[in-house]
Design an enzyme around this catalytic site. Structure first.
Site, PDB file in Angstrom:
ATOM      1  N   LYS A   1      32.897   8.547 -18.003  1.00 45.96           N
ATOM      2  CA  LYS A   1      32.278   9.842 -17.685  1.00 45.96           C
ATOM      3  C   LYS A   1      30.823   9.875 -18.141  1.00 45.96           C
ATOM      4  O   LYS A   1      30.494   9.304 -19.194  1.00 45.96           O
ATOM      5  CB  LYS A   1      33.051  10.983 -18.378  1.00 45.96           C
TER       6      LYS A   1
ATOM      7  N   ASP B   1      41.468   5.926 -19.625  1.00 44.46           N
ATOM      8  CA  ASP B   1      40.500   7.016 -19.474  1.00 44.46           C
ATOM      9  C   ASP B   1      39.588   7.051 -20.697  1.00 44.46           C
ATOM     10  O   ASP B   1      40.017   7.398 -21.797  1.00 44.46           O
ATOM     11  CB  ASP B   1      41.237   8.363 -19.345  1.00 44.46           C
TER      12      ASP B   1
ATOM     13  N   TYR C   1      32.864   9.156 -25.979  1.00 43.75           N
ATOM     14  CA  TYR C   1      33.887   8.721 -26.937  1.00 43.75           C
ATOM     15  C   TYR C   1      33.419   7.544 -27.792  1.00 43.75           C
ATOM     16  O   TYR C   1      34.060   7.222 -28.800  1.00 43.75           O
ATOM     17  CB  TYR C   1      35.196   8.328 -26.236  1.00 43.75           C
TER      18      TYR C   1
ATOM     19  N   ASN D   1      55.586   7.526 -24.543  1.00 43.38           N
ATOM     20  CA  ASN D   1      54.891   8.349 -23.552  1.00 43.38           C
ATOM     21  C   ASN D   1      54.929   7.735 -22.154  1.00 43.38           C
ATOM     22  O   ASN D   1      54.661   8.414 -21.158  1.00 43.38           O
ATOM     23  CB  ASN D   1      53.443   8.594 -23.985  1.00 43.38           C
TER      24      ASN D   1
ATOM     25  N   ARG E   1      54.797   5.621 -30.133  1.00 43.99           N
ATOM     26  CA  ARG E   1      54.509   6.756 -29.235  1.00 43.99           C
ATOM     27  C   ARG E   1      53.863   6.284 -27.935  1.00 43.99           C
ATOM     28  O   ARG E   1      54.086   6.877 -26.871  1.00 43.99           O
ATOM     29  CB  ARG E   1      53.563   7.742 -29.924  1.00 43.99           C
TER      30      ARG E   1
ATOM     31  N   HIS F   1      31.131  14.680 -16.933  1.00 45.98           N
ATOM     32  CA  HIS F   1      32.052  15.081 -17.997  1.00 45.98           C
ATOM     33  C   HIS F   1      32.178  16.608 -18.114  1.00 45.98           C
ATOM     34  O   HIS F   1      33.277  17.127 -18.286  1.00 45.98           O
ATOM     35  CB  HIS F   1      31.570  14.472 -19.324  1.00 45.98           C
TER      36      HIS F   1
ATOM     37  N   LYS G   1      46.969  10.369 -25.293  1.00 45.51           N
ATOM     38  CA  LYS G   1      46.354   9.475 -26.288  1.00 45.51           C
ATOM     39  C   LYS G   1      47.325   9.282 -27.444  1.00 45.51           C
ATOM     40  O   LYS G   1      47.956  10.239 -27.921  1.00 45.51           O
ATOM     41  CB  LYS G   1      45.050  10.105 -26.798  1.00 45.51           C
ATOM     42  N   SER G   2      47.408   8.058 -27.945  1.00 46.00           N
ATOM     43  CA  SER G   2      48.089   7.816 -29.214  1.00 46.00           C
ATOM     44  C   SER G   2      47.603   6.497 -29.791  1.00 46.00           C
ATOM     45  O   SER G   2      47.300   5.568 -29.045  1.00 46.00           O
ATOM     46  CB  SER G   2      49.606   7.758 -29.028  1.00 46.00           C
TER      47      SER G   2
HETATM   48  N1  NAP Z   1      37.382  15.462 -19.871  1.00 49.55           N
HETATM   49  C1  NAP Z   1      37.458  16.035 -21.045  1.00 49.55           C
HETATM   50  O1  NAP Z   1      36.636  16.901 -21.395  1.00 49.55           O
HETATM   51  C2  NAP Z   1      38.560  15.647 -21.976  1.00 49.55           C
HETATM   52  C3  NAP Z   1      38.804  16.384 -23.140  1.00 49.55           C
HETATM   53  C4  NAP Z   1      39.853  15.998 -23.974  1.00 49.55           C
HETATM   54  C5  NAP Z   1      40.625  14.902 -23.634  1.00 49.55           C
HETATM   55  N2  NAP Z   1      40.351  14.178 -22.494  1.00 49.55           N
HETATM   56  C6  NAP Z   1      41.157  12.984 -22.118  1.00 49.55           C
HETATM   57  O2  NAP Z   1      42.547  13.301 -22.206  1.00 49.55           O
HETATM   58  C7  NAP Z   1      43.172  12.373 -23.093  1.00 49.55           C
HETATM   59  C8  NAP Z   1      44.358  13.004 -23.789  1.00 49.55           C
HETATM   60  O3  NAP Z   1      43.988  14.182 -24.475  1.00 49.55           O
HETATM   61  P1  NAP Z   1      43.862  14.288 -26.066  1.00 49.55           P
HETATM   62  O4  NAP Z   1      43.571  12.957 -26.624  1.00 49.55           O
HETATM   63  O5  NAP Z   1      42.900  15.379 -26.350  1.00 49.55           O
HETATM   64  O6  NAP Z   1      45.266  14.839 -26.542  1.00 49.55           O
HETATM   65  P2  NAP Z   1      46.813  14.572 -26.225  1.00 49.55           P
HETATM   66  O7  NAP Z   1      47.011  13.325 -25.471  1.00 49.55           O
HETATM   67  O8  NAP Z   1      47.346  15.867 -25.665  1.00 49.55           O
HETATM   68  O9  NAP Z   1      47.420  14.435 -27.700  1.00 49.55           O
HETATM   69  C9  NAP Z   1      47.082  13.383 -28.568  1.00 49.55           C
HETATM   70  C10 NAP Z   1      47.663  13.703 -29.936  1.00 49.55           C
HETATM   71  O10 NAP Z   1      49.083  13.785 -29.854  1.00 49.55           O
HETATM   72  C11 NAP Z   1      49.687  12.818 -30.701  1.00 49.55           C
HETATM   73  N3  NAP Z   1      50.787  12.217 -29.942  1.00 49.55           N
HETATM   74  C12 NAP Z   1      50.690  11.400 -28.859  1.00 49.55           C
HETATM   75  N4  NAP Z   1      51.899  11.063 -28.397  1.00 49.55           N
HETATM   76  C13 NAP Z   1      52.808  11.668 -29.201  1.00 49.55           C
HETATM   77  C14 NAP Z   1      54.216  11.687 -29.225  1.00 49.55           C
HETATM   78  N5  NAP Z   1      54.927  11.003 -28.334  1.00 49.55           N
HETATM   79  N6  NAP Z   1      54.816  12.408 -30.205  1.00 49.55           N
HETATM   80  C15 NAP Z   1      54.105  13.114 -31.114  1.00 49.55           C
HETATM   81  N7  NAP Z   1      52.754  13.131 -31.129  1.00 49.55           N
HETATM   82  C16 NAP Z   1      52.104  12.412 -30.176  1.00 49.55           C
HETATM   83  C17 NAP Z   1      48.622  11.805 -31.038  1.00 49.55           C
HETATM   84  O11 NAP Z   1      48.814  11.291 -32.340  1.00 49.55           O
HETATM   85  P3  NAP Z   1      48.649   9.726 -32.749  1.00 49.55           P
HETATM   86  O12 NAP Z   1      47.455   9.169 -32.057  1.00 49.55           O
HETATM   87  O13 NAP Z   1      48.473   9.819 -34.244  1.00 49.55           O
HETATM   88  O14 NAP Z   1      49.925   9.035 -32.368  1.00 49.55           O
HETATM   89  C18 NAP Z   1      47.353  12.655 -30.982  1.00 49.55           C
HETATM   90  O15 NAP Z   1      47.189  13.347 -32.206  1.00 49.55           O
HETATM   91  C19 NAP Z   1      42.031  11.970 -24.032  1.00 49.55           C
HETATM   92  O16 NAP Z   1      42.320  10.821 -24.796  1.00 49.55           O
HETATM   93  C20 NAP Z   1      40.915  11.792 -23.054  1.00 49.55           C
HETATM   94  O17 NAP Z   1      41.048  10.568 -22.345  1.00 49.55           O
HETATM   95  C21 NAP Z   1      39.337  14.549 -21.677  1.00 49.55           C
END
Ligand code: NAP
Length: 283
Positions: free
Chosen positions: A77, A47, A52, A244, A240, A110, A234-235
């Site tokens: 997006k 995704d 980005y 995940n 991790r 988006h 995301k990581s």
């Molecule tokens: N459409 C939209 O408007 C929108 C908005 C936001 C996000 N998104 C999409 O959703 C995806 C995911 O959301 P997000 O990136 O905001 O946040 P997320 O996936 O909820 O969280 C990512 C964060 O959590 C940490 N993390 C990941 N796995 C972990 C684990 N097993 N244990 C502990 N910490 C962990 C990561 O750290 P590290 O990387 O340091 O490991 C990073 O800091 C995005 O990448 C994007 O593709 C879309």
């Protein structure tokens, strides 16, 4: 129980892997390594977004993985500055060019940006219908659409979005939007599924994790998939990225599901912007 990622059906007949890999806030210089790692351990759904700034690196990682193009489900997006149909057409071509792909699996608006473009996201949506019609977008959908926005699309356009990608995690259940999706056959994709890490030290999440012998992140991601939503954590941490993925070989019982659902804080739990007012347009 094997750890296979389920494919789930979209309303247009295509399928999507229920778990993917998100690349928001991954620096372009780190993106190839992160996506390569994800593909190596078994993710088949990435995704990304024009916003980005790492579409080119996502495309490169997929090419370098040795997988065939049709083995990986790719989402991108439309950026907020390109809602006018002619701009959307150019932006979509730029996305395909950056990815070096001749089609994309899923293309989303988006953000609805209801306070911009005279409130018109319908003409933008009709441009996405063209991309699906000409085969360059296999599926089309929206992101951050509220119920009123979805109702307007239903009234004024031909094709229903395949997905609505919105913020969802234990602190923000977004139940009204999810319920609309369930009632209208629009799958919910849960962004920030672990609230960017903020739910992982919640005592209830930690307690459930201890009970089932999994990590807090695995328990929260499992909660999402048992609710039927699509997730793409995301990581950039290799361990991790693997952790995940390992969420399809255990189950949460009803009590554990209800305990996590009960953490919902309503609007107060929202971490990201409110789509009704968000009007950011990158320079
Ligand atoms: N459409 C939209 O408007 C929108 C908005 C936001 C996000 N998104 C999409 O959703 C995806 C995911 O959301 P997000 O990136 O905001 O946040 P997320 O996936 O909820 O969280 C990512 C964060 O959590 C940490 N993390 C990941 N796995 C972990 C684990 N097993 N244990 C502990 N910490 C962990 C990561 O750290 P590290 O990387 O340091 O490991 C990073 O800091 C995005 O990448 C994007 O593709 C879309």
């Amino acid at each position: 129980m094997a750890n296979a990622i389920p494919d789930i059906s979209l309303n247009d007949g295509n399928t999507i892997p229920q778990l993917g890999f998100g690349v928001f806030q991954i620096d372009p210089k780190d993106t190839v390594a992160a996506v390569r790692k994800a593909l190596e351990v078994g993710y088949r759904h990435i995704d990304t977004a024009e916003m980005y700034g790492n579409e080119a690196e996502v495309g490169r990682a997929i090419r370098e993985s040795g997988l065939d193009r049709d083995e990986v489900f790719v989402t991108s997006k439309l950026n907020n500055g390109f809602h006018r149909p002619d701009d959307a057409r150019k932006a979509f071509e730029s996305t395909l060019a950056a990815l070096k792909m001749d089609y994309i699996d899923l293309f989303l608006i988006h953000w609805p940006l209801p306070t911009l473009y005279d409130g018109d996201f319908v003409s933008t949506w009709k441009a996405l219908e063209e991309f699906q019609h000409d085969g360059r977008a296999r599926s089309i959908g929206v992101s951050n659409f509220q119920v009123a926005h979805l109702e307007r699309l239903a009234a004024e356009s031909e094709v229903a979005p395949a997905v609505n990608q919105v913020e969802v995690h234990p602190y923000f259940g977004n139940e009204e939007v999810r319920a609309y999706g369930r009632a209208h056959n629009i799958l919910t994709e849960a962004w920030s599924p672990i609230a960017q890490g903020k739910v992982l030290d919640d005592p209830t999440v930690v307690d459930v994790a201890e009970q089932v012998g999994r990590t807090p992140a695995q328990v929260v991601l499992r909660w999402h998939v048992q609710r039927g939503d699509i997730v793409f954590p995301k990581s950039t941490t290799p361990q991790r990225i693997e952790e995940n993925l390992r969420i399809f070989d255990f189950e949460l019982d009803d009590t554990a599901m209800e305990r996590i659902t009960g953490l919902d804080r309503g609007e107060a739990g929202r971490q990201g912007p409110n789509p009704d007012t968000f009007d950011y347009v990158p320079a």
